[in-house]
Design a protein around this motif. Sequence first.
Motif, mmCIF file in Angstrom:
data_model
loop_
_atom_site.group_PDB
_atom_site.id
_atom_site.type_symbol
_atom_site.label_atom_id
_atom_site.label_comp_id
_atom_site.label_asym_id
_atom_site.label_seq_id
_atom_site.Cartn_x
_atom_site.Cartn_y
_atom_site.Cartn_z
ATOM 1 N N PRO A 1 3.548 18.428 -9.842
ATOM 2 C CA PRO A 1 2.589 18.960 -8.884
ATOM 3 C C PRO A 1 2.007 17.896 -7.964
ATOM 4 O O PRO A 1 1.788 18.153 -6.779
ATOM 5 N N GLU B 1 4.536 17.118 -5.307
ATOM 6 C CA GLU B 1 4.652 18.269 -4.407
ATOM 7 C C GLU B 1 3.468 18.335 -3.450
ATOM 8 O O GLU B 1 3.628 18.608 -2.257
ATOM 9 N N THR B 2 2.269 18.016 -3.992
ATOM 10 C CA THR B 2 1.066 18.031 -3.154
ATOM 11 C C THR B 2 1.153 16.949 -2.093
ATOM 12 O O THR B 2 0.815 17.169 -0.914
ATOM 13 N N PHE C 1 3.583 17.954 0.518
ATOM 14 C CA PHE C 1 2.996 18.998 1.366
ATOM 15 C C PHE C 1 2.019 18.403 2.374
ATOM 16 O O PHE C 1 2.031 18.738 3.558
ATOM 17 N N LEU C 2 1.156 17.466 1.907
ATOM 18 C CA LEU C 2 0.162 16.870 2.810
ATOM 19 C C LEU C 2 0.840 16.056 3.910
ATOM 20 O O LEU C 2 0.402 16.050 5.067
#
Length: 196
Positions: A12, A15-16, A19-20
């Motif tokens: 996670p 992935e975060t 994404f950012l």
Amino acid sequence: MSATVVPLPPNPASETIDFLRRMAGMVSGRNGEMLLRAASMIEQLGQRAMSAERLYHQAQEESTRKAELRESAELASDAMVGQIAALRAQLAELTAATAAERAAFDAERGKLLELMQHAERHIGKLTTELDSLRASVDSLNETAVSVPIEVLRLARTQFDYLSSGFARRGDPISQAMSEIGGFAIDRALTAKPDNA
């Protein structure tokens, strides 16, 4: 007090961050910079959290190892304290036995010294008496009288009998005097040719 470490979920965070970064590419200006900075901070914090978790596990292992070493050292220390106490007791027993043996040795030595001094005094007395008897025999020899050899032999037998009687009664002075008398007769007999 120990803290419970919950491992971070593996995917996670990445992935975060992805994404950012994608969002920062889509947004321009200050908001994009803030998103990149947030992604960078999350990445740094994740690395720091993983480092902290590794350090915690290392510290926990080190603490466990030290506790085991401390327990082993305490057991060894207790064993050594027991050995030292046993050695002290043994030393006390040996010291007491040595002191007792020394006292017995000193007492025995004192008795032997006393006996030796008594024997030396007795020998001195006997030597004085012997010298006196020799002087008497010498003066007697100067005033010798003719006696038949049979009479001398009879007197010699009587001196032997007296000497053995004094020896049985424990009278060494009379025994010595009898032996000296017998010796004087022996000298007289050996000086005369045997005519019998």
